[in-house]
Design an enzyme around this catalytic site. Structure first.
Site, PDB file in Angstrom:
ATOM      1  N   GLU A   1     -14.327  20.486  -5.498  1.00  0.00           N
ATOM      2  CA  GLU A   1     -13.412  21.102  -6.462  1.00  0.00           C
ATOM      3  C   GLU A   1     -12.174  21.641  -5.761  1.00  0.00           C
ATOM      4  O   GLU A   1     -12.204  21.914  -4.560  1.00  0.00           O
ATOM      5  CB  GLU A   1     -14.117  22.276  -7.157  1.00  0.00           C
ATOM      6  CG  GLU A   1     -14.466  22.023  -8.609  1.00  0.00           C
ATOM      7  CD  GLU A   1     -13.269  22.041  -9.548  1.00  0.00           C
ATOM      8  OE1 GLU A   1     -12.135  21.715  -9.139  1.00  0.00           O
ATOM      9  OE2 GLU A   1     -13.478  22.365 -10.725  1.00  0.00           O
ATOM     10  N   ASP A   2     -11.117  21.789  -6.518  1.00  0.00           N
ATOM     11  CA  ASP A   2      -9.914  22.392  -5.964  1.00  0.00           C
ATOM     12  C   ASP A   2     -10.052  23.908  -5.852  1.00  0.00           C
ATOM     13  O   ASP A   2      -9.706  24.496  -4.837  1.00  0.00           O
ATOM     14  CB  ASP A   2      -8.678  22.019  -6.805  1.00  0.00           C
ATOM     15  CG  ASP A   2      -8.864  22.276  -8.303  1.00  0.00           C
ATOM     16  OD1 ASP A   2      -9.955  22.707  -8.728  1.00  0.00           O
ATOM     17  OD2 ASP A   2      -7.902  22.033  -9.063  1.00  0.00           O
TER      18      ASP A   2
ATOM     19  N   ASP B   1     -12.459  29.693  -9.943  1.00  0.00           N
ATOM     20  CA  ASP B   1     -11.718  30.837 -10.469  1.00  0.00           C
ATOM     21  C   ASP B   1     -12.706  31.718 -11.239  1.00  0.00           C
ATOM     22  O   ASP B   1     -13.431  32.492 -10.640  1.00  0.00           O
ATOM     23  CB  ASP B   1     -10.590  30.274 -11.341  1.00  0.00           C
ATOM     24  CG  ASP B   1      -9.627  31.310 -11.863  1.00  0.00           C
ATOM     25  OD1 ASP B   1      -9.405  32.321 -11.184  1.00  0.00           O
ATOM     26  OD2 ASP B   1      -9.075  31.119 -12.966  1.00  0.00           O
TER      27      ASP B   1
ATOM     28  N   PHE C   1      -1.739  32.937  -8.992  1.00  0.00           N
ATOM     29  CA  PHE C   1      -1.752  31.564  -9.493  1.00  0.00           C
ATOM     30  C   PHE C   1      -1.210  30.634  -8.408  1.00  0.00           C
ATOM     31  O   PHE C   1      -0.148  30.855  -7.840  1.00  0.00           O
ATOM     32  CB  PHE C   1      -0.965  31.408 -10.797  1.00  0.00           C
ATOM     33  CG  PHE C   1      -1.353  30.152 -11.510  1.00  0.00           C
ATOM     34  CD1 PHE C   1      -2.538  30.090 -12.235  1.00  0.00           C
ATOM     35  CD2 PHE C   1      -0.576  28.999 -11.411  1.00  0.00           C
ATOM     36  CE1 PHE C   1      -2.935  28.917 -12.856  1.00  0.00           C
ATOM     37  CE2 PHE C   1      -0.964  27.823 -12.031  1.00  0.00           C
ATOM     38  CZ  PHE C   1      -2.142  27.784 -12.760  1.00  0.00           C
TER      39      PHE C   1
ATOM     40  N   ARG D   1       1.354  19.151  -8.342  1.00  0.00           N
ATOM     41  CA  ARG D   1       0.123  18.675  -7.698  1.00  0.00           C
ATOM     42  C   ARG D   1       0.428  18.002  -6.368  1.00  0.00           C
ATOM     43  O   ARG D   1      -0.369  18.030  -5.448  1.00  0.00           O
ATOM     44  CB  ARG D   1      -0.585  17.635  -8.584  1.00  0.00           C
ATOM     45  CG  ARG D   1      -1.212  18.193  -9.838  1.00  0.00           C
ATOM     46  CD  ARG D   1      -2.130  17.152 -10.462  1.00  0.00           C
ATOM     47  NE  ARG D   1      -2.492  17.474 -11.833  1.00  0.00           N
ATOM     48  CZ  ARG D   1      -3.480  18.295 -12.185  1.00  0.00           C
ATOM     49  NH1 ARG D   1      -4.192  18.897 -11.270  1.00  0.00           N
ATOM     50  NH2 ARG D   1      -3.732  18.521 -13.447  1.00  0.00           N
TER      51      ARG D   1
HETATM   52  P1  IMP Z   1     -12.688  28.196 -13.596  1.00  0.00           P
HETATM   53  O1  IMP Z   1     -11.955  29.365 -14.194  1.00  0.00           O
HETATM   54  O2  IMP Z   1     -13.431  28.598 -12.346  1.00  0.00           O
HETATM   55  O3  IMP Z   1     -13.563  27.548 -14.607  1.00  0.00           O
HETATM   56  O4  IMP Z   1     -11.559  27.179 -13.134  1.00  0.00           O
HETATM   57  C1  IMP Z   1     -11.300  26.045 -13.843  1.00  0.00           C
HETATM   58  C2  IMP Z   1     -10.118  25.271 -13.363  1.00  0.00           C
HETATM   59  O5  IMP Z   1      -8.961  26.015 -13.611  1.00  0.00           O
HETATM   60  C3  IMP Z   1     -10.037  24.912 -11.903  1.00  0.00           C
HETATM   61  O6  IMP Z   1     -10.810  23.815 -11.533  1.00  0.00           O
HETATM   62  C4  IMP Z   1      -8.545  24.603 -11.806  1.00  0.00           C
HETATM   63  O7  IMP Z   1      -8.295  23.281 -12.233  1.00  0.00           O
HETATM   64  C5  IMP Z   1      -7.940  25.594 -12.771  1.00  0.00           C
HETATM   65  N1  IMP Z   1      -7.382  26.759 -12.060  1.00  0.00           N
HETATM   66  C6  IMP Z   1      -7.952  27.954 -11.818  1.00  0.00           C
HETATM   67  N2  IMP Z   1      -7.135  28.757 -11.119  1.00  0.00           N
HETATM   68  C7  IMP Z   1      -6.019  28.026 -10.878  1.00  0.00           C
HETATM   69  C8  IMP Z   1      -4.795  28.281 -10.149  1.00  0.00           C
HETATM   70  O8  IMP Z   1      -4.553  29.341  -9.563  1.00  0.00           O
HETATM   71  N3  IMP Z   1      -3.884  27.259 -10.140  1.00  0.00           N
HETATM   72  C9  IMP Z   1      -4.090  26.064 -10.747  1.00  0.00           C
HETATM   73  N4  IMP Z   1      -5.218  25.776 -11.425  1.00  0.00           N
HETATM   74  C10 IMP Z   1      -6.171  26.751 -11.483  1.00  0.00           C
HETATM   75 MG    MG Z   2     -10.184  21.710 -11.186  1.00  0.00          MG
END
Ligand code: IMP
Ligand code: MG
Length: 174
Positions: free
Chosen positions: A97-98, A101, A150, A163
């Site tokens: 995963e990238d 969050d 962010f 990206r």
């Molecule tokens: P989650 O909130 O952990 O479910 O994150 C879901 C998705 O939100 C991640 O896989 C990213 O694609 C996107 N995301 C969360 N934080 C960031 C950020 O700081 N920048 C860009 N995308 C984000």
């Molecule tokens: Mg992602």
């Protein structure tokens, strides 16, 4: 709204860290094969670089789940847009995963993948924002732990932009 991008990690720093994670994975899976699952689109740059640094046999597969649109906060809605091509039964699976969050996406995804009976299932993320966690997720390999800002670049987007930046930066909304 205009955005200003401030460098957080340079391309050199990112690639050096990915090299270390690749070495760690190669040690952990010595004598085995690994199946890397890329969560599109954000994880794609990281997975390609990581795969090159792993010395045990590597197989790649891709899936796509719903994520952020033009918003900077998670909606909590997770939908599978594209599923994997191959079954996971009996395989050593690493989800790449990238960023983790809130943890909502990964928590849902890992539970679903567990149901496909892999031999092992681990999570590797380039970035981790622990301050933002809502759902507990066990991360096995982490590139960088970052503050609640962010982030864009190296696969991560803001409204589908940035990206392709070769570095990781924070977004300043002007
Ligand atoms: P989650 O909130 O952990 O479910 O994150 C879901 C998705 O939100 C991640 O896989 C990213 O694609 C996107 N995301 C969360 N934080 C960031 C950020 O700081 N920048 C860009 N995308 C984000
Ligand atoms: Mg992602």
């Amino acid at each position: 709204m205009a955005e200003k991008i401030n460098t957080l990690f340079s391309e050199e720093e990112i690639n050096a860290r990915i090299r270390q994670i690749g070495e760690q994975i190669s040690r952990d899976y010595e004598g085995e094969e690994v199946h890397l699952i890329c969560v599109l689109k954000g994880g794609s740059f990281f997975m390609c670089e990581l795969a090159k640094r792993i010395t045990v046999p590597v197989f790649l597969d891709f899936m796509s789940v719903s994520s952020y649109g033009g918003e900077t906060t998670s909606s909590g809605v997770v939908k599978i847009v594209k599923d994997l091509d191959a079954p996971l039964k009996g395989k050593n699976v690493i989800v790449v995963e990238d960023i983790v969050d809130t943890g909502r996406t990964l928590s849902y995804l890992l539970n679903m993948l567990k149901g496909r009976e892999p031999k092992s299932l681990r999570l590797c993320t380039l970035l981790d924002k622990p301050e933002r966690r809502v759902v507990d997720v066990a991360v096995d390999y982490t590139g960088f732990i970052i503050p609640d800002k962010f982030i864009v670049g190296y696969g991560l987007d803001y409204d589908q932009k940035y990206r392709n930046l070769p570095f990781i930066g924070t977004v300043e909304f002007e």
